[in-house]
Design an enzyme around this catalytic site. Structure first.
Site, PDB file in Angstrom:
ATOM      1  N   PRO A 198       0.794  -1.247   0.000  1.00  0.00           N
ATOM      2  CG  PRO A 198       0.002  -0.964   2.186  1.00  0.00           C
ATOM      3  CD  PRO A 198       0.761  -1.916   1.313  1.00  0.00           C
ATOM      4  CB  CYS A 199       3.153   2.821  -2.418  1.00  0.00           C
ATOM      5  SG  CYS A 199       2.316   2.602  -3.986  1.00  0.00           S
TER       6      CYS A 199
END
Lengths: 203, 206
Positions: free
Chosen positions: B172-173
Site C-alpha cells: 500500500p504505497c
C-alpha cells in the site's frame, strides 16, 4: 539459435503468438489438413516457447515459426502414417535436431467445395466461406509436395522466395518457379467460385 | 502483423484464423503452464481505478500495473527482467483478481497473496516491506516511513521506492503522503490515490 551479434531484447512471447498465431494456423492447416491443424499449431508454439529465450539472434520470426511448424507437421505425418519418412531435408536450424525429414503425404481432404460466398445472413456466409476454404485446402493437398510447400510458405506465410528456398533446400529461382507452378495447378483445380474439380488422379 | 494479400484461389483461406487462434491461445497457455514453460502469467482486469495488469511468477504476484504505466511497456519490462516466456493466462491470476475485487468493495483490508518482490531490490525492497505496517484507513508521511528503515534520513529514496512500487494496491504505497498532509504523487495518478484513500477511510469507519 544464437547468431545475431547484438543480443536483442525479446518481446514477451504473447506478442509472438498474437502477431503470428493466425499465420501459423494457416500453414498448419495447409500442411496437415484443417482437422489436425489445431494439434500441430499447439505443438509448434509449445516448441517455440521452449526454444524462445535462446532465440534472440533470430531475425525473421515468421521463418523461424514456419520451420518449427514444418518439423511438427512432419512428426505428425510420421505418427499418423506410421511409415518411415525418408530423411534428407536440409538442416534448417529451427529447434534442434529432431524432425528433419521431408513432409510426408498429406490428407486428401474430402473435396467438398461450396459455392462462392454470396448473399444471405452472416451465418450462411460463414458456412459458405468455410466450405469454399475446405475446397481450397483439398486442392492444396493435391499439389505435388514441392509446389504445395512453396505456395504455402510464400503465399500463406508471407516468406520471401529466398526464405522458402532455404526451407526447401533449393535455389531461390526454383522456389519461385515451384510457387508459380503451384498457383497455376491450384487454379486449374478450382472452378470459378471455388469448387474443386475432381481430377480422379488419386481416387 | 502485416496482413497478407492472398492471391486469387487462396483468398477463401483468409478469415476465421483470428477467432480460432484466440481459442487455441487458451489451450496453449494451459499446456505451457503444465510443461513448466510459463514463467510469467498475466491478465488484465477492470477496476474502479482503471484497467489493471496483474502478472505472476511461480513464486507469486510479481506486478500490478495501472493503465497509465502502459501495459505493453510493462510486459516488455517483465520479458526483459524476469523471462520472455510471458503469456496471458487468466486462471493463474484468479486469486489476485478476487482479492482485489474484495478490496475495491471495501470488504478486504489486507491481502493474503504470495508476493514475488524480485523487481524491487535493496533499499526499495526494504521500504516496501514496511508499507503494510501502515494500517488500512491510515496514512504515514514519507519521513515517517523513512524512520522505520535502516536509513531514517532517506526520505527522497522512500519517495522513489513508492513511485517504483511493482505491486501497488497490494503493497500500500498509496498510504504514504506528504508531511504537510497533501497526498502527493501516485503511480496510478493523483485521482486514483484520492479515490483509494477515500475508500479506505469510509470502509474503515463503517
Amino acid at each position: 539459435m544464437a547468431g545475431g551479434s547484438v543480443p536483442a531484447v525479446l518481446p514477451p512471447f504473447e506478442a509472438v503468438v498474437s502477431a503470428h498465431g493466425a499465420m501459423v494456423l494457416r500453414v498448419c492447416r495447409a500442411l496437415v489438413g484443417p482437422s489436425d491443424a489445431d494439434d500441430v499449431w499447439q505443438e509448434t508454439f509449445l516448441a517455440a516457447l521452449r526454444a524462445y529465450p535462446a532465440s534472440s539472434g533470430v531475425r525473421n520470426r515468421e521463418a523461424w515459426l514456419v520451420t518449427i511448424a514444418r518439423n511438427k507437421a512432419v512428426d505428425h505425418h510420421r505418427r499418423a502414417a506410421r511409415i518411415p519418412v525418408p530423411d534428407g531435408a536440409p538442416g534448417l536450424g529451427g529447434e534442434g535436431a529432431d524432425a528433419r525429414g521431408r513432409g510426408g503425404r498429406l490428407p486428401g481432404g474430402d473435396g467438398a467445395g461450396g459455392g462462392a460466398p454470396g448473399g444471405g445472413d452472416a451465418v450462411v456466409r460463414a458456412v459458405e466461406a468455410g466450405e469454399t476454404a475446405a475446397g481450397v485446402w483439398a486442392a492444396l493437398a493435391r499439389l505435388p509436395r514441392m509446389q504445395r510447400e512453396a505456395v504455402v510458405y510464400h503465399h500463406l506465410a508471407g516468406l520471401r522466395h529466398a526464405e522458402v528456398a532455404e526451407l526447401l533446400g533449393n535455389s531461390e529461382a526454383a522456389a519461385r518457379r515451384a510457387s508459380a507452378d503451384g498457383m497455376k495447378s491450384l487454379r486449374a483445380l478450382l472452378l470459378p467460385g471455388g469448387r474443386v474439380v475432381r481430377s480422379g488422379r488419386d481416387d | 502483423m502485416t496482413e497478407l494479400k492472398l492471391p486469387a484461389g487462396l483468398a477463401a483461406l483468409a478469415g476465421g484464423e483470428e477467432a480460432a487462434a484466440e481459442r487455441l491461445h487458451a489451450a496453449l497457455a494451459r499446456a505451457a503452464a503444465q510443461d513448466g514453460l510459463l514463467d510469467v502469467a498475466y491478465r488484465i482486469v477492470d477496476s474502479p481505478v482503471g484497467p489493471l495488469l496483474l502478472a505472476a511468477t511461480d513464486a507469486g504476484l510479481v506486478r500490478v500495473a495501472f493503465a497509465r504505466e502502459g501495459h505493453d511497456t510493462v510486459l516488455e519490462q517483465l520479458s526483459a527482467a524476469v523471462s520472455p516466456r510471458v503469456l496471458r493466462e487468466p486462471g493463474r491470476l484468479d486469486g489476485a483478481a478476487r482479492e482485489l475485487d474484495e478490496y475495491f468493495e471495501g470488504r478486504r483490508h489486507t491481502f493474503g497473496l504470495p508476493l514475488d518482490l524480485r523487481l524491487a531490490g535493496g533499499f526499495r525492497r526494504e521500504v516496501l516491506a514496511h508499507l503494510p505496517e501502515i494500517g488500512y484507513g491510515h496514512t504515514a508521511s514519507y519521513a515517517a516511513v523513512a524512520a522505520l528503515t535502516s536509513s531514517p534520513r532517506a526520505v527522497r529514496a522512500v519517495g522513489t521506492a513508492c513511485a517504483r512500487n511493482p505491486l501497488p494496491l497490494v503493497v500500500p504505497c498509496h498510504r504514504v503522503v506528504r508531511s504537510d498532509g497533501s497526498q502527493g504523487a501516485y503511480l496510478g495518478g493523483t485521482e486514483a490515490k484520492a479515490w483509494l484513500l477515500a475508500l479506505e477511510s469510509s470502509a474503515a469507519s463503517a
